[in-house]
Write a protein that holds these residues in place. Structure first.
Motif, short mmCIF file in Angstrom:
data_model
loop_
_atom_site.label_atom_id
_atom_site.label_comp_id
_atom_site.label_asym_id
_atom_site.label_seq_id
_atom_site.Cartn_x
_atom_site.Cartn_y
_atom_site.Cartn_z
N ASP A 62 0.86 -1.17 0.00
CA ASP A 62 0.00 0.00 0.00
C ASP A 62 0.91 1.23 0.00
O ASP A 62 1.64 1.47 0.96
CB ASP A 62 -0.90 -0.01 1.24
CG ASP A 62 -1.82 1.19 1.31
OD1 ASP A 62 -1.68 2.11 0.48
OD2 ASP A 62 -2.69 1.21 2.21
N HIS A 63 0.87 2.00 -1.06
CA HIS A 63 1.78 3.14 -1.17
C HIS A 63 1.49 4.24 -0.15
O HIS A 63 2.33 5.13 0.05
CB HIS A 63 1.76 3.70 -2.59
CG HIS A 63 2.57 2.89 -3.56
ND1 HIS A 63 3.94 2.97 -3.64
CD2 HIS A 63 2.20 1.98 -4.51
CE1 HIS A 63 4.39 2.16 -4.58
NE2 HIS A 63 3.35 1.54 -5.13
N THR A 64 0.33 4.22 0.47
CA THR A 64 0.06 5.19 1.54
C THR A 64 0.72 4.77 2.84
O THR A 64 0.74 5.53 3.81
CB THR A 64 -1.45 5.36 1.77
OG1 THR A 64 -2.00 4.12 2.24
CG2 THR A 64 -2.15 5.76 0.48
N ASP A 65 1.25 3.55 2.88
CA ASP A 65 1.93 3.01 4.07
C ASP A 65 3.29 2.48 3.63
O ASP A 65 3.52 1.27 3.61
CB ASP A 65 1.07 1.91 4.71
CG ASP A 65 1.70 1.34 5.97
OD1 ASP A 65 2.60 2.01 6.54
OD2 ASP A 65 1.30 0.23 6.38
N PRO A 66 4.23 3.37 3.28
CA PRO A 66 5.50 2.91 2.71
C PRO A 66 6.34 2.07 3.66
O PRO A 66 7.21 1.32 3.21
CB PRO A 66 6.22 4.23 2.36
CG PRO A 66 5.55 5.27 3.18
CD PRO A 66 4.12 4.84 3.33
N GLY A 67 6.07 2.14 4.96
CA GLY A 67 6.80 1.32 5.90
C GLY A 67 6.13 0.02 6.23
O GLY A 67 6.64 -0.77 7.04
N GLY A 68 4.98 -0.24 5.61
CA GLY A 68 4.22 -1.46 5.89
C GLY A 68 4.66 -2.63 5.04
O GLY A 68 5.78 -2.67 4.51
N PRO A 69 3.78 -3.63 4.88
CA PRO A 69 4.12 -4.81 4.08
C PRO A 69 4.56 -4.44 2.68
O PRO A 69 4.09 -3.44 2.11
CB PRO A 69 2.82 -5.62 4.08
CG PRO A 69 2.07 -5.15 5.28
CD PRO A 69 2.42 -3.71 5.45
#
Length: 541
Positions: free
Chosen positions: A74-81
C-alpha cells in the motif's frame, strides 16, 4: 483491453509494405504550469538499489537482464508490508553521452508481462531507435516474476469462454451470472490484500518507484493496449516525469466507465473488423492455400459449402457473415466434440475463436479451417490453443482484479439482461457478450479510489497510433482519448485492421512516425492518417 481476460497478443504480426510519410517537425517541450505530483506517490526517500542478473530468453536480446524491485503493498503506508515487482532492462548500446535516456515498454492485458514483451520486441525496438535508449520493462504486481495472487477457481471457471461472459444460445445470462458471483466470492475469500492492490493506480505508482530506482529524471514510454491506458494515467499523474510518450492501440478513457466501456465497445469493434476477414476468406487466392483435410487431425476429406479448394469460404465477401452466424447458431443447438477431449465446440467457442482471430491477419487461416471443419460432419474440429485448456489461476486473478478494482460496476441483474438483449440484436457476431456482467458486479470491495480523469494539463509530448479497425480497442475509443488529451497529443490513424500497430503490422507510414518521434522528438504537425496497403503513397490528413 476489450478482452480483459486474455493475455496480451498485440503486435505479434509481421508483414510489410512501402509507403511514404511526410512529418512536420514539432519538438516536444515541458509545460510551465504542471499539476502537483500525486499525493500518494512513492516515498521520496528513494527506492532500493536493483541487483541485475542475466535473464535472456530464446529469440530475445542476449543482454537482457532482470531484477527484483521492492514496493509497498500500500503506497500510503511505505513502511508497511511490501511486495516484489520483477523488472528488466536491455542496454541501448550507445555510449552514455549519446543516449537519449530510458524507454519503458508497458505491456497490455491486464495481466501482460512487460519482461516477456521486452524479450519479444526489445531487439527490434533497439534497432529502430538506434540504441538511443536503455529499454526497460516491468511485470506488474500479480504478473510473471512479481508477487502473485490467487482466486482458487476451478478449471471450468478458468476456461476462456467462461471468463468472457457469453450468454447461452438463447441469450439468457443465468449461467454467466452464477459464474460471476462464484468467481467474485472466491477472489474475495482467497485473494487477500494483494488482490485488492491490483489496479491501474498502483501499477502507475510502481512504475514511478521503478523510475526512482533507475535514477532516471524522466522516462520515455511505449504502452500497448491496456498498457497504453496505464501510460496515459502515468502521464496524467506524473507529467513532469515524462519525456517522449507513445500510446499504441489505446481505449476510451471515460473515468466513469473505464474497463466497462472497453468491454462494451467490443461489439461494434468486431463488426467493423469482420469485413477484413470476409474479404480475405472470399478472395480467389485462398483457393491455393491448404485448407481442411490437408493436415493432421483435420478430418477425412474436404469441407462442405466452399466454392472450391483451399481456404476460400465463399464466392463473395458478403456471404461470409451469414455463413459464420448460421454455423454459430447450429453449434448453439448442437455442440460438436472437438479434437480436444472434454472441450466441446459450442457456438460461443466459435465466437471466441473469431474474436481471437481478428487480432491479426495471421489468425485468419486458422479461423477459416475451423469454419470448414464445422461444416464437415466427419471432422474433429481443431480449436485454437487458447481455447483448449484453463487459464492459470494466478493469471485469472490479476485479469479480474484490475478490471474490478479500477471502477464500480452495476449490480442490478435486470439491467444487464436488457443490455444483453439489445446488444445481441444489434451486434449478432458477439451475441450480447460485451454487454453482460463480470465478477465485478458482485465484487466485495469497492474501488479504493476513483479512476484518473485524463486531461490536457501537461506537456505536449504524446503520440497516439491506432488502426482504424481494431477488434479490441476500436478507433472511436482512441479518438476519445485523443480528445481528452487535447493539445498534449497527436494521433496517427492507420487504415488497417488488427490490434497493436508499432513494430506489429509492418506499416511503414506509422512505424516511421513513431520511430521519428522517439529518435528526434518530431511529431506530425496535425493528426494524420496512414493509407491502406498498396502502392507507395504519402500520409494524408
Amino acid at each position: 483491453m476489450g478482452r480483459a481476460a486474455v493475455p496480451d497478443q498485440a503486435g505479434d504480426m509481421a508483414t510489410s509494405h512501402l509507403t511514404a510519410v511526410a512529418l512536420a517537425a514539432v519538438l516536444t517541450g515541458l509545460d510551465a504550469s504542471l499539476p502537483p505530483p500525486d499525493d500518494r506517490s512513492p516515498s521520496r526517500s528513494g527506492a532500493p538499489a536493483l541487483e541485475w542478473t542475466g535473464c535472456a530468453r530464446t529469440g530475445g536480446p542476449a543482454d537482457q537482464e532482470c531484477a527484483d524491485l521492492t514496493v509497498p503493498l500500500d503506497h500510503t503506508d511505505p513502511g508497511g508490508p511490501a511486495v516484489t515487482v520483477g523488472v528488466s532492462r536491455v542496454p541501448g548500446g550507445r555510449p552514455a553521452a549519446e543516449r537519449r535516456g530510458t524507454l519503458l515498454v508497458i505491456a497490455g492485458g491486464p495481466g501482460g508481462s512487460g519482461i516477456k514483451r521486452l524479450a519479444e520486441k526489445g531487439e527490434a525496438l533497439r534497432q529502430r531507435t538506434g540504441g538511443r535508449y536503455d529499454l526497460v520493462a516491468m511485470d506488474p504486481r500479480g504478473v510473471g516474476r512479481s508477487t502473485r495472487a490467487s482466486c482458487g477457481l476451478g478449471p471450468q471457471d478458468r476456461m476462456l469462454t467462461a471468463l468472457r461472459p457469453w450468454p447461452d444460445g438463447a441469450g439468457r445470462i443465468g449461467e454467466s451470472t452464477a459464474r460471476a458471483r462464484r468467481t467474485a466470492e472466491a477472489c474475495g475469500r482467497n485473494g487477500g490484500a494483494l488482490l485488492r492492490s491490483l489496479s491501474t493506480a498502483d501499477q502507475v505508482r510502481d512504475i514511478e518507484r521503478f523510475r526512482q530506482a533507475l535514477g532516471a529524471e524522466k522516462l520515455s514510454a511505449w504502452g500497448i493496449s491496456y498498457g497504453a491506458y496505464v501510460g496515459a494515467v502515468y502521464a496524467q499523474k506524473y507529467p513532469h516525469r515524462t519525456d517522449r510518450w507513445v500510446l499504441d492501440s489505446v481505449g476510451d478513457p471515460d473515468p466513469a466507465l473505464v474497463s466497462r466501456a472497453w468491454m462494451a465497445n467490443t461489439s461494434q469493434a468486431v463488426e467493423e473488423r469482420f469485413p477484413d476477414f470476409a474479404r480475405w476468406a472470399a478472395d480467389p487466392a485462398r483457393e491455393n492455400e491448404p485448407g481442411h483435410g490437408d493436415g493432421p487431425g483435420r478430418g477425412d476429406g474436404p469441407g462442405h459449402g466452399r466454392p472450391g479448394g483451399g481456404l476460400r469460404l465463399a464466392e463473395r465477401p458478403e456471404d461470409v457473415r451469414p455463413l459464420f452466424l448460421s454455423l454459430a447458431a447450429r453449434l448453439d443447438r448442437a455442440p460438436r466434440p472437438s479434437a480436444t477431449p472434454g472441450v466441446p465446440l459450442t457456438g460461443n467457442t466459435l465466437r471466441q475463436a473469431l474474436h481471437l482471430a481478428l487480432y491479426s491477419e495471421a489468425g485468419f487461416a486458422g479461423l477459416a479451417r475451423l469454419l470448414q471443419e464445422v461444416q464437415d460432419p466427419r471432422a474433429r474440429p481443431v480449436l485454437p490453443a487458447e481455447l483448449t485448456a484453463p487459464v492459470p489461476d494466478e493469471d485469472v486473478a490479476v485479469m479480474v482484479a484490475v478490471v474490478c478494482n479500477d471502477v464500480r460496476w452495476p449490480g442490478r441483474i435486470p439491467e444487464y439482461e436488457r443490455a444483453v438483449a439489445a446488444d445481441r440484436a444489434r451486434y449478432p457476431l458477439t451475441a450480447g457478450m460485451p454487454a453482460n456482467l463480470l465478477p465485478c458486479a458482485f465484487w466485495k470491495d469497492a474501488p479504493a479510489e476513483e479512476p484518473t480523469r485524463i486531461t490536457d494539463d501537461g506537456p505536449s509530448n504524446l503520440l497516439l497510433v491506432q488502426s482504424l479497425r481494431d477488434p479490441a480497442t476500436p478507433h472511436f475509443g482512441a479518438v476519445r482519448m485523443r480528445e481528452a488529451l487535447g493539445r498534449r497529443a497527436r494521433m496517427v490513424s492507420v487504415d488497417r485492421g488488427g490490434h497493436g500497430v508499432y513494430l506489429g503490422v509492418g506499416d511503414a507510414c506509422s512505424d516511421a512516425a513513431v520511430t521519428r518521434f522517439l529518435t528526434t522528438g518530431e511529431r506530425p504537425e496535425t493528426d494524420i492518417r496512414c493509407p491502406a496497403p498498396g502502392p507507395a503513397r504519402g500520409a494524408d490528413g
